[in-house]
Design an enzyme around this catalytic site. Sequence first.
Site, short mmCIF file in Angstrom:
data_model
loop_
_atom_site.label_atom_id
_atom_site.label_comp_id
_atom_site.label_asym_id
_atom_site.label_seq_id
_atom_site.Cartn_x
_atom_site.Cartn_y
_atom_site.Cartn_z
N CYS A 112 0.81 -1.20 0.00
CA CYS A 112 0.00 0.00 0.00
C CYS A 112 0.86 1.27 0.00
O CYS A 112 1.61 1.51 -0.93
CB CYS A 112 -0.97 -0.06 1.18
SG CYS A 112 -2.34 1.10 1.11
N HIS A 113 0.77 2.10 1.04
CA HIS A 113 1.55 3.34 1.14
C HIS A 113 2.92 3.10 1.78
O HIS A 113 3.72 4.03 1.89
CB HIS A 113 0.79 4.38 1.97
CG HIS A 113 -0.39 4.97 1.26
ND1 HIS A 113 -1.59 4.29 1.15
CD2 HIS A 113 -0.56 6.14 0.62
CE1 HIS A 113 -2.45 5.04 0.48
NE2 HIS A 113 -1.85 6.17 0.14
#
Length: 188
Positions: A112-113
């Site tokens: 994800c991030h």
Amino acid sequence: MNELSEVVVAFLAAPRGTEQVELTSPWQAVADRGGTPRLVSTKPGKIRAFHHLDRADAFPVDAVAADTSAADFDALVLPGGVANPDFLRTDRHAVDFVSGFFARGKPVAVICHGPWTLIEADAVRGRTLTSWPSLRTDLVNAGATWVDREVVVCVDGPNTLVSSRRPNDLPAFERALVDAFAGRPAAG
């Protein structure tokens, strides 16, 4: 299944803002295969996870990044959530902790991030990876090749780097990280 027996895996998370499922699901995958997951953070006590923007559960910290190093672990998982990696990339001890895995050639898995912390550690240059789509420009500007796939295993560097985009990709991410942490060659 004890594919990961004697493998100790650090899960690095900020005190607040980690996407809970991106912590707990890979954690369970490591434990289910005989590995030992350990939660590392920037402060002792507990971290507070989130379900996107809503508060979720708290988890006890096993070690503080300033007091440990990559030498104490066999592999690293960087869960996402927007706030989690944004906080980690501003903490010198967290960035040094991450850098140590690359310097020692130990496998790293990120979702994800999470790659924001890798960018700060200057660990993506020349690597191919995926992430939450909004990080594409950041990764390309940091010298990475970004692709839109559920999981990417990059061995073109000092270590194996497993990356994934989002919670829906967790089954593929977990299979790939278990293989990498067990020392099996990347599929493909």
